[in-house]
Design a protein around this motif. Structure first.
Motif, mmCIF file in Angstrom:
data_model
loop_
_atom_site.group_PDB
_atom_site.id
_atom_site.type_symbol
_atom_site.label_atom_id
_atom_site.label_comp_id
_atom_site.label_asym_id
_atom_site.label_seq_id
_atom_site.Cartn_x
_atom_site.Cartn_y
_atom_site.Cartn_z
ATOM 1 N N TYR A 1 0.842 -1.211 0.000
ATOM 2 C CA TYR A 1 0.000 0.000 0.000
ATOM 3 C C TYR A 1 0.875 1.259 0.000
ATOM 4 N N SER A 2 1.909 1.263 0.831
ATOM 5 C CA SER A 2 2.810 2.422 0.932
ATOM 6 C C SER A 2 3.517 2.685 -0.393
ATOM 7 N N LYS B 1 1.173 4.163 -2.935
ATOM 8 C CA LYS B 1 0.839 5.549 -2.598
ATOM 9 C C LYS B 1 2.071 6.453 -2.521
ATOM 10 N N SER C 1 1.270 4.986 6.458
ATOM 11 C CA SER C 1 0.241 3.964 6.226
ATOM 12 C C SER C 1 -0.230 3.365 7.553
ATOM 13 N N LYS D 1 -7.991 -4.207 3.522
ATOM 14 C CA LYS D 1 -7.911 -4.922 2.249
ATOM 15 C C LYS D 1 -8.788 -4.261 1.180
ATOM 16 N N ARG E 1 -9.359 -1.048 0.898
ATOM 17 C CA ARG E 1 -8.609 0.131 0.426
ATOM 18 C C ARG E 1 -7.391 -0.282 -0.407
ATOM 19 N N LEU E 2 -6.739 -1.367 0.005
ATOM 20 C CA LEU E 2 -5.587 -1.865 -0.748
ATOM 21 C C LEU E 2 -6.024 -2.331 -2.137
ATOM 22 N N ALA F 1 -6.594 0.634 -4.374
ATOM 23 C CA ALA F 1 -5.325 1.229 -4.821
ATOM 24 C C ALA F 1 -4.680 0.384 -5.912
#
Length: 333
Positions: A253-254, A257, A264, A277, A279-280, A283
């Motif tokens: 995720y990091s 982004k 994060s 999960k 949100r991941l 992304a």
């Protein structure tokens, strides 16, 4: 400061999220910095250090090229070519092999890992491929090379080879000694099924990785089934100790982004994995789905991909053939 950047990707097919976040995303950012001149190579000579199906290799060369373009590498801004179309790579590798020392190659840990217990059965190419990698870089007077942890040792060898050639033939700075470029704000991408194993195309489970050709449904399914642990997401970085799956997913995720892991952790502190999960997945879909669609579209036009490689190889050959001519003269040919 002007940088001449060289990097290569093996055409092994099925490039995945680890390849994108670990290398290709960074290539695009380097290309878009106006102070850089970038050369990106599909290193097909390296690919045959282990046995390949010729038809699959040809397909994978095109797929890697399509992936470069789909991810944002622009063939009008950067050189994209495949190694085997530029004869200077093989010629320089032989000359540099005669400068390199067996003791240097014996220290290469990647050969030991790839050859396994029965290294007597490994190919000579697998053993000496770091010398070919040095030739790839040194032919173009590259000032900087993007490297991950697994290639740092090979770049050190490249630097040693360049310095020894310059000393042996009394030509200071003829072969430029390249600097490593270590990517910032990047977490090593691990398997979705096991947080201590690197994400890999060779893993028998497709659920262990997000492929760059995956569609929205496949990404959603893989993140939904990705391994976690029973605890909520941590409130501090130190609480990730011995939680490899949590660290991996937060790291992904990091990297997507382009933010620090601490940011994060603050964003999802104390929340459960189902919310994270979701949100991941969003992304990943936002980043990967357009790439996947573009790769599939490009693969439908083999003539276009072949023309990109031919044009890039002609540009690369102009640079490399001049350097190898000078190398031959220095050696006495």
């Amino acid at each position: 400061m002007f940088k001449k950047i060289f990097s290569g990707v093996q055409p092994t097919g099925n490039l995945h999220l680890g390849n994108y976040l670990g290398a290709i995303k960074n290539f695009v950012e380097l290309q878009n910095d106006k102070g850089n001149e970038c050369i990106f190579c599909v290193v097909d000579l390296h690919a045959i250090t282990v046995k390949q199906d010729p038809k699959e290799l040809k397909k994978n060369i095109r797929e890697t090229t399509a992936t470069f373009i789909a991810c944002g590498i622009d063939p009008t801004q950067s050189i994209i070519f495949n190694q085997s179309m530029v004869p200077a790579h093989s010629e320089a590798a032989w000359i540099l092999s005669c400068v390199s020392r067996i003791g240097w190659l014996n220290r290469m840990t990647q050969f030991k890992e790839k050859a396994g217990k029965d290294k007597e059965k490994a190919s000579i190419g697998l053993y000496s491929y770091p010398v070919l990698m040095a030739a790839d870089i040194l032919l173009y007077d590259a000032t900087h090379v993007p490297v991950g942890d697994d290639q740092k040792q090979h770049l050190e060898l490249c630097r040693d080879i360049a310095q020894k050639f310059n000393n042996d033939f009394n030509v200071k700075d003829f072969l430029k000694v390249p600097e490593p470029m270590i990517q910032k704000k990047f977490s090593r991408i691990m398997s979705l099924k096991d947080g201590i194993k690197k994400m890999s195309k060779s893993d028998p489970s497709d659920l262990s990785r997000v492929n760059l050709t995956d569609n929205k449904e496949e990404i959603l399914n893989k993140i939904k089934k990705a391994k976690t642990d029973p605890l909520p997401l941590p409130e501090e970085l130190k609480n990730l100790t011995e939680r490899p799956e949590a660290e991996n997913l937060l790291g992904i995720y990091s990297s997507l982004k382009s933010q620090d892991l601490e940011n994060s952790i603050n964003e999802f502190s104390g929340k459960n994995f189902s919310e994270f999960k979701k949100r991941l997945s969003e992304a990943l879909i936002d980043k990967i789905e357009p790439i996947s669609k573009e790769i599939k579209k490009l693969l439908g036009d083999e003539k276009y991909l072949d023309s990109i490689l031919l044009d890039g190889s002609n540009k690369a050959d102009k640079i490399a053939s001049k350097k190898i001519k000078e190398m031959k003269e220095l050696v006495g040919f």
